[in-house]
Design an enzyme around this catalytic site. Structure first.
Site, mmCIF file in Angstrom:
data_model
loop_
_atom_site.group_PDB
_atom_site.id
_atom_site.type_symbol
_atom_site.label_atom_id
_atom_site.label_comp_id
_atom_site.label_asym_id
_atom_site.label_seq_id
_atom_site.Cartn_x
_atom_site.Cartn_y
_atom_site.Cartn_z
ATOM 1 N N GLU A 2 17.090 -18.592 -6.615
ATOM 2 C CA GLU A 2 16.755 -17.194 -6.909
ATOM 3 C C GLU A 2 16.143 -17.453 -8.391
ATOM 4 O O GLU A 2 15.378 -16.519 -8.746
ATOM 5 C CB GLU A 2 18.149 -16.278 -6.836
ATOM 6 C CG GLU A 2 17.795 -14.984 -7.521
ATOM 7 C CD GLU A 2 16.543 -14.013 -6.858
ATOM 8 O OE1 GLU A 2 16.191 -14.566 -5.960
ATOM 9 O OE2 GLU A 2 16.447 -13.003 -7.356
ATOM 10 N N CYS B 85 0.721 -1.140 0.036
ATOM 11 C CA CYS B 85 0.067 0.001 -0.012
ATOM 12 C C CYS B 85 0.861 1.394 -0.014
ATOM 13 O O CYS B 85 1.858 1.245 0.608
ATOM 14 C CB CYS B 85 -0.931 0.056 1.279
ATOM 15 S SG CYS B 85 -2.307 -1.296 1.159
ATOM 16 N N LYS C 251 6.383 -4.749 -3.993
ATOM 17 C CA LYS C 251 7.697 -4.706 -3.704
ATOM 18 C C LYS C 251 8.159 -4.661 -2.185
ATOM 19 O O LYS C 251 9.155 -5.025 -1.870
ATOM 20 C CB LYS C 251 8.129 -3.478 -4.302
ATOM 21 C CG LYS C 251 9.653 -3.288 -4.320
ATOM 22 C CD LYS C 251 10.215 -3.002 -5.722
ATOM 23 C CE LYS C 251 11.719 -3.197 -5.862
ATOM 24 N NZ LYS C 251 12.168 -4.504 -6.068
ATOM 25 N N ASN D 81 -2.031 2.356 5.445
ATOM 26 C CA ASN D 81 -0.973 1.351 5.001
ATOM 27 C C ASN D 81 -0.663 0.506 6.322
ATOM 28 O O ASN D 81 -0.532 1.027 7.445
ATOM 29 C CB ASN D 81 0.291 1.818 4.309
ATOM 30 C CG ASN D 81 1.516 1.115 4.406
ATOM 31 O OD1 ASN D 81 1.199 -0.280 4.093
ATOM 32 N ND2 ASN D 81 2.751 1.529 4.301
ATOM 33 N N GLY D 82 -0.944 -0.770 6.196
ATOM 34 C CA GLY D 82 -0.500 -1.666 7.467
ATOM 35 C C GLY D 82 -1.758 -2.414 7.734
ATOM 36 O O GLY D 82 -2.743 -2.555 6.803
ATOM 37 N N GLU E 248 7.847 -15.806 -9.879
ATOM 38 C CA GLU E 248 7.221 -14.487 -9.527
ATOM 39 C C GLU E 248 6.742 -13.809 -10.729
ATOM 40 O O GLU E 248 5.637 -13.204 -10.625
ATOM 41 C CB GLU E 248 8.300 -13.363 -9.180
ATOM 42 C CG GLU E 248 8.646 -13.592 -7.548
ATOM 43 C CD GLU E 248 9.692 -12.616 -7.244
ATOM 44 O OE1 GLU E 248 9.547 -11.799 -6.125
ATOM 45 O OE2 GLU E 248 10.830 -12.703 -7.839
ATOM 46 N N TRP F 292 -2.808 -2.847 -1.855
ATOM 47 C CA TRP F 292 -2.202 -4.534 -1.783
ATOM 48 C C TRP F 292 -3.362 -5.051 -0.791
ATOM 49 O O TRP F 292 -2.862 -4.912 0.310
ATOM 50 C CB TRP F 292 -0.863 -4.477 -1.661
ATOM 51 C CG TRP F 292 -0.466 -5.948 -1.880
ATOM 52 C CD1 TRP F 292 0.029 -6.514 -2.824
ATOM 53 C CD2 TRP F 292 -0.186 -6.943 -0.819
ATOM 54 N NE1 TRP F 292 0.349 -7.732 -2.697
ATOM 55 C CE2 TRP F 292 0.357 -7.946 -1.344
ATOM 56 C CE3 TRP F 292 -0.541 -7.162 0.619
ATOM 57 C CZ2 TRP F 292 0.544 -9.150 -0.722
ATOM 58 C CZ3 TRP F 292 -0.312 -8.192 1.250
ATOM 59 C CH2 TRP F 292 0.244 -9.248 0.714
ATOM 60 N N HIS G 260 16.794 -37.745 -4.298
ATOM 61 C CA HIS G 260 16.201 -38.040 -3.112
ATOM 62 C C HIS G 260 14.723 -37.542 -3.107
ATOM 63 O O HIS G 260 14.150 -37.552 -2.244
ATOM 64 C CB HIS G 260 16.956 -37.347 -1.850
ATOM 65 C CG HIS G 260 18.173 -37.857 -1.642
ATOM 66 N ND1 HIS G 260 18.360 -39.010 -1.016
ATOM 67 C CD2 HIS G 260 19.354 -37.356 -1.662
ATOM 68 C CE1 HIS G 260 19.669 -39.469 -1.005
ATOM 69 N NE2 HIS G 260 20.603 -38.288 -1.141
ATOM 70 N N LYS H 27 12.634 -16.035 -9.240
ATOM 71 C CA LYS H 27 12.433 -15.217 -10.244
ATOM 72 C C LYS H 27 11.248 -15.475 -11.263
ATOM 73 O O LYS H 27 10.331 -15.158 -11.700
ATOM 74 C CB LYS H 27 13.649 -14.676 -10.926
ATOM 75 C CG LYS H 27 14.604 -13.641 -10.434
ATOM 76 C CD LYS H 27 14.218 -12.324 -10.380
ATOM 77 C CE LYS H 27 13.586 -11.897 -9.167
ATOM 78 N NZ LYS H 27 14.320 -11.988 -7.909
ATOM 79 N N ARG I 1 4.174 -0.486 -4.699
ATOM 80 C CA ARG I 1 3.930 -0.984 -3.110
ATOM 81 C C ARG I 1 2.594 -1.695 -3.340
ATOM 82 O O ARG I 1 2.079 -2.152 -2.236
ATOM 83 C CB ARG I 1 3.677 0.446 -2.434
ATOM 84 C CG ARG I 1 5.050 1.112 -2.393
ATOM 85 C CD ARG I 1 5.046 2.156 -1.234
ATOM 86 N NE ARG I 1 4.756 1.803 -0.123
ATOM 87 C CZ ARG I 1 5.386 1.756 0.623
ATOM 88 N NH1 ARG I 1 6.879 1.929 0.762
ATOM 89 N NH2 ARG I 1 5.311 1.284 2.172
HETATM 90 C C1 G6P Z 1 9.143 -8.666 -1.499
HETATM 91 C C2 G6P Z 1 9.618 -8.587 -2.888
HETATM 92 C C3 G6P Z 1 10.764 -9.392 -2.821
HETATM 93 C C4 G6P Z 1 11.924 -9.067 -2.096
HETATM 94 C C5 G6P Z 1 11.128 -9.254 -0.616
HETATM 95 C C6 G6P Z 1 12.075 -8.881 0.641
HETATM 96 O O1 G6P Z 1 8.540 -10.145 -1.583
HETATM 97 O O2 G6P Z 1 8.588 -8.782 -3.930
HETATM 98 O O3 G6P Z 1 11.520 -8.832 -4.372
HETATM 99 O O4 G6P Z 1 12.733 -9.761 -2.034
HETATM 100 O O5 G6P Z 1 9.911 -8.853 -0.518
HETATM 101 O O6 G6P Z 1 12.288 -7.444 0.514
HETATM 102 P P1 G6P Z 1 13.413 -6.733 1.102
HETATM 103 O O7 G6P Z 1 13.043 -5.341 0.929
HETATM 104 O O8 G6P Z 1 13.296 -6.788 2.443
HETATM 105 O O9 G6P Z 1 14.505 -7.261 0.486
#
Ligand code: G6P
Length: 609
Positions: free
Chosen positions: A482, A2, A604, A100-101, A489, A75, A505, A486, A28
């Site tokens: 990672e 948010c 994000k 927000n929160g 996501e 969000w 395994h 990616k 956000r």
């Molecule tokens: C969210 C974002 C990710 C990020 C994660 C941790 O899930 O979409 O891209 O890696 O938060 O965020 P930070 O700001 O703590 O690295």
């Protein structure tokens, strides 16, 4: 999680500023948006599900104008993605709120307010805030006092901005979620972060938990949680508007992938002084690694994978034991705290609630010192940490982290060198050799970026798949993790990562001709082991996509596609191999026509649990 923006101007129409701010804050949260303007003792509100562009259209149709207003990108947490749940929320046509929160005791407050005949029009936790402020105003206290009383009743995390129908002021309060004031002449603003305000001011004040502030066009006053007036420093933000522009790129993620050589070079140069690593450059504080006997790294998402990679560096170079833990798990565990343990948090945003709370818990558990690797100046985690090592990635807008990840890796590598140096585990000659390699890193990254045409060709094959498997061993296992993250996501393909040795395994049962298997296979000491694991896949008809070095010494054949980065760069190799997996996810998403920069259901900056 948010985004909030608001402003009060003496002379200007605030609406375009709010819309511009909301567009910048969309990263956000982007499932709905809304603004409310105070006009001639009336609250005018426009909301819509979907992107900010949707409310933009409605605003033009209604010719909405005004000098005081607040806006929000959502969000969803409580209540579905419906217009009635979009912010701002209004109580009795008088009080208007964006939030927000999460208000954890909203159900109890809701019952209380329903008994007082308040009618709820949304399914959100936020609406209780609007009604509660309205309720406290009935005895005619000022809006500030009513907000203050309301905050005393709220449990959970929040940043709120409030106005009322006959006000030309905005009241804001924060507890656990970020909020800044933007100071300008004849107009003042509030926002979740500076990106929303850079077109109007770069003078910012970072509010702290418990702060309440009154914003007018020609003044702002900040109070503590007992309503005593306090002062907070004004900072000059270095964020520039052009950093937020897309330029020649199609997506922010693509732009940020291509900015990595520069971001990495900037990060390295920030800590190197006269050819040597200078720990004093970490937050300007004296950092003494020799006093720590162990390290605990706490992080979430991609930042967690940066931590997993760093474990190998710290243990290999500095011989210091490292544990890496997902922040949201550590918080609720009875962790045993060794003496002389350094806590390292990693967070690009510096706001992730799980990481922030894990840090607080670590302190409660008796850990005395903490260092954060962060990309955002004065963010909540930075303020809670003793030492800060800033990544110089610049603003990252794409939800899927790319340049923040590789710059985190660079910081962590440098930090492991500092540990090695101060713990006398490395010679001067070796330190200089590593610095030399670090300085060549941007060139290697550039070569990896040049693999894009081959990766594009791979991506076409992936776009028809429902699942993918990523394999890596040792220090490259976190890069496999990672890569899988990616891909899921932004392309919504289900992807798993395994240490290649674990294949037999369990996951080997999944392998057939329809399962693409991505293998990170640099020419390190585990290459022969990885080759055997690849044979296990090939023998079962799996299709292999191998990311190798120039000197990995194997060739493409039926069922095995190979791309090669530069020569093997030793223990810095994970940073180079991060690039092809980012490009792969990006191009698969492009072929699947998903929203690369704003993948569904994600945000994000995650400031809720
Ligand atoms: C969210 C974002 C990710 C990020 C994660 C941790 O899930 O979409 O891209 O890696 O938060 O965020 P930070 O700001 O703590 O690295």
């Amino acid at each position: 999680m948010c985004g909030i923006v608001g402003g009060v101007s003496k002379n200007n129409n605030i609406v375009p500023i709010l819309i511009n701010g909301l567009e910048k804050l969309e990263y956000r949260g982007y499932d709905s948006a809304g603004i409310a303007i105070i006009n001639h003792n009336r609250i005018q509100r426009i909301r819509s599900v979907g992107r900010v562009s949707n409310i933009h259209k409605k605003i033009s149709q209604k010719n909405l104008k005004g000098k005081t207003g607040i806006g929000h990108t959502r969000w969803a947490t409580h209540g579905g993605v419906l217009e009635k749940n979009a912010h701002p929320h209004i109580s009795n046509n008088e009080i208007v709120v964006v939030h927000n929160g999460i208000i954890e005791n909203h159900a109890k407050l809701c019952d209380f307010l329903k008994n007082k005949n308040y009618i709820f029009k949304s399914e959100t936790d936020t609406e209780v805030i609007a009604h509660l402020i309205h309720y406290f105003r009935k005895n005619k206290p000022s809006l500030l006092e009513a907000v203050h009383k309301t905050c005393k009743k709220l449990e959970g995390a929040y940043a709120i901005a409030v106005s009322n129908k006959n006000s030309n002021e905005i009241i804001v309060a924060r507890n656990g979620c970020p909020l800044i004031i933007g100071v300008s002449e004849d107009q003042n603003f509030i926002a979740s972060d500076i990106s929303a305000l850079i077109s109007v001011t770069n003078n910012v004040i970072f509010l702290e938990d418990g702060d309440i502030a009154v914003i007018a066009s020609d003044s702002y006053k900040i109070f503590d949680d007992n309503l005593n007036q306090i002062n907070r420093k004004i900072y000059k933000s270095s964020v520039k508007e052009n950093q937020m522009e897309l330029g020649p790129y199609d997506h922010y993620m693509q732009k940020e992938i291509y900015e990595q050589p520069i971001a990495i070079a900037d990060t390295i140069e920030s800590i190197i002084d006269e050819g040597s690593i200078n720990p004093k450059l970490i937050g300007g504080l004296k950092f003494d690694a020799s006093k720590y006997e162990s390290i605990l790294i706490l992080a979430a998402g991609t930042s967690y994978y940066a931590g997993l990679t760093a474990k190998y560096w710290f243990e290999h170079l500095a011989k210091v034991p490292v544990n890496v833990e997902i922040a949201s798990e550590y918080r609720y565990r009875d962790a045993v705290t060794p003496k002389k343990q350094l806590i390292i948090t990693i967070s690009q945003s510096g706001e992730t609630l799980d990481t922030l709370e894990a840090l607080k818990q670590a302190k409660k558990n008796g850990n005395k010192n903490s260092l954060t690797i962060c990309n955002v100046q004065e963010s909540a985690i930075v303020r809670q940490s003793d030492y800060v090592f800033y990544t110089r990635a610049g603003v990252e807008i794409g939800v899927a982290s790319t340049k923040a990840f590789t710059t985190q890796l660079v910081c962590l590598f440098v930090l492991s060198l500092i540990f090695a140096k101060q713990r006398k585990k490395i010679t001067k000659k070796n330190e200089l050799a590593y610095i030399e390699e670090l300085r060549k890193l941007s060139g290697h990254i550039q070569t990896a970026l040049n693999l894009e045409p081959q990766i594009k060709a791979w991506a076409k094959k992936f776009s028809r798949k429902s699942n993918a498997l990523f394999l890596g061993r040792g220090i490259h296992y976190p890069i496999a993790l990672e890569g899988a993250l990616k891909l899921k996501e932004i392309s919504y393909i289900h992807a798993e990562a395994y240490p290649a040795g674990e294949l037999k395994h369990g996951p080997l049962a999944l392998v057939d001709k329809d399962l693409p298997v991505v293998v990170i296979a640099p020419n390190d000491k585990l290459l022969e082991k990885v080759k055997s694991n690849m044979q296990e896949v090939k023998a079962r008809g799996g299709e292999l996509f191998v990311i190798a070095d120039a000197d990995s010494q194997f060739d493409a054949e039926a069922g095995i596609h190979v791309i090669r980065t530069n020569r093997h760069v030793g223990i810095l190799s994970p940073i180079v191999h991060a690039i092809p997996v980012q490009l792969l996810a990006y191009h698969v998403a492009i072929s699947k026509k998903t929203d690369v920069d704003k993948p569904r259901n994600l945000a994000k900056s995650v400031t809720v649990e």
